[in-house]
Design an enzyme around this catalytic site. Structure first.
Site, short mmCIF file in Angstrom:
data_model
loop_
_atom_site.label_atom_id
_atom_site.label_comp_id
_atom_site.label_asym_id
_atom_site.label_seq_id
_atom_site.Cartn_x
_atom_site.Cartn_y
_atom_site.Cartn_z
N THR A 1 -4.25 -22.38 -26.36
CA THR A 1 -3.79 -21.04 -25.97
C THR A 1 -4.92 -20.00 -25.98
OG1 THR A 1 -3.19 -20.46 -28.25
CG2 THR A 1 -1.47 -21.47 -26.88
N ASP A 2 -6.02 -20.31 -26.68
CA ASP A 2 -7.03 -19.26 -26.89
C ASP A 2 -7.74 -18.83 -25.62
OD1 ASP A 2 -6.36 -19.01 -29.51
OD2 ASP A 2 -7.98 -20.24 -30.29
N SER B 1 -9.63 -25.09 -27.03
CA SER B 1 -9.97 -24.35 -25.81
C SER B 1 -10.99 -23.23 -26.02
CB SER B 1 -8.73 -23.79 -25.13
OG SER B 1 -8.27 -22.62 -25.76
N THR C 1 -3.76 -26.79 -29.35
CA THR C 1 -2.82 -26.94 -30.47
C THR C 1 -1.63 -27.81 -30.10
OG1 THR C 1 -3.47 -24.85 -31.45
CG2 THR C 1 -1.26 -25.61 -31.95
C1 SIN Z 1 -6.98 -23.83 -28.70
O1 SIN Z 1 -7.01 -22.82 -28.02
O2 SIN Z 1 -7.35 -24.94 -28.30
C2 SIN Z 1 -6.52 -23.75 -30.14
C3 SIN Z 1 -5.47 -22.74 -30.36
C4 SIN Z 1 -4.20 -23.02 -29.61
O3 SIN Z 1 -4.06 -23.89 -28.77
O4 SIN Z 1 -3.23 -22.26 -29.92
#
Ligand code: SIN
Length: 313
Positions: A95-96, A62, A16
């Site tokens: 973040t995932d 991710s 993100t």
């Molecule tokens: C991801 O994990 O690539 C999408 C969600 C995020 O980064 O918060």
């Protein structure tokens, strides 16, 4: 001519933090992994007085993180950490699965420099974009922190061993549970709250070059009404390890436990962690399956994969 100034290397993998939406008010409907890491760095107002180099190691959401990218990331970390003028390395990440990559890197790569993972909960186009602050903080931690893998997010520094994503939307989406964060970041300065973790790594050489040869370990959850059928399916499919996300302090539904014991008798490695959102399994009372202690289910899965690596890969 090579620069003599301290260098921080920022490795981009997407997420993100590199996402874009149609309008600045779109915080949820966006496409992750659209902007290059060089662009993200160039957009920063300040970079803690260091020269920043970038490399795009991957570019995806991710949720799609894979073993080949983990190995490549580990190799690039080792490469940059060996350059004397590099003081630290930052990894931008979705973040995932950030906590999984942080734990994996912390268990695989021995580094003599700080390695700081960061990301964002809002896309780069958002009027509430948190990526620039998180990235600037991560670069600051890369210059001020100690050796090892940590996560810098929303003004906190978390140890790879403790960090979990705890919220799908809030900007302050990561926490260290009972252990608490390692440090706060205030106006680019790191204020330590507790000691930096020591490193305990298996080394990149332990990882098979062919990612399809990495041990297959799956997670099953102990729930009301659970039965062991999923375990038999996994065993028949040839998995080498199973992590059970157990209830409470490591208890497992009797039917599932029976199936896990049968799987162990077939040579499948089993590790038991808790599905509780905080804390780990306390005590070492004899149980039908071995305890993963305070590892989360996704950490226990990585741990079991590492234990099952073929010798001399
Ligand atoms: C991801 O994990 O690539 C999408 C969600 C995020 O980064 O918060």
């Amino acid at each position: 001519m090579q620069s003599k100034a301290p260098i921080v290397v920022v490795l981009g993998t997407g997420g993100t933090i590199a996402g874009i939406a149609a309008t600045p008010t779109d915080h949820v409907d966006y496409k992750a992994a659209q902007l290059g890491v060089a662009y993200l760095v160039a957009a920063l107002a300040a970079t803690a007085g260091v020269v920043v180099e970038t490399e795009q190691v991957a570019q995806f959401d991710s949720k799609d993180m894979d073993f080949a990218t983990w190995r490549r990331l580990a190799q690039r970390l080792e490469h940059y950490a060996s350059r004397p003028e590099v003081v630290g390395i930052v990894v931008t990440h979705g973040t995932d699965t950030l906590e999984e990559t942080a734990y994996f890197l912390a268990r695989v790569v021995a580094v003599a420099k700080p390695v700081v993972l960061t990301g964002a909960m809002r896309p780069a186009t958002s009027s509430e974009a948190d990526g620039p602050r998180n990235l600037a903080d991560a670069i600051a931690v890369a210059t001020q922190g100690e050796a090892g893998v940590v996560v810098a997010f929303a003004g906190w520094v978390h140890a790879a061993r403790d960090v979990r994503k705890i919220h799908p939307y809030r900007l302050d989406a990561f926490a260290s549970g009972d252990a608490g964060p390692l440090a706060r970041i205030e106006k680019g300065r790191m204020r330590a709250l507790r000691g930096w973790p020591t490193q305990d790594t298996v080394g990149i050489g332990a990882l098979p070059a062919d990612a399809s040869a990495w041990p297959r370990v799956e997670i099953v959850t102990s729930t009301a009404g659970a039965n062991g059928r999923i375990v038999k399916v996994l065993a028949d499919a040839g998995v080498q390890g199973i992590v059970v996300a157990a209830t409470g302090n490591g208890t497992v539904h009797a039917a599932l436990e029976l199936a896990l014991v049968e799987a162990m008798q077939r040579g499948i490695a089993v590790l038991r962690s808790t599905r509780c959102l905080e804390g780990g399994i306390v005590g070492d009372a004899a149980d039908a399956t071995p305890s993963a202690g305070d590892l989360t289910p996704v950490q226990a899965r990585i741990e079991l994969m590492l234990r099952l690596l073929p010798p001399g890969a």
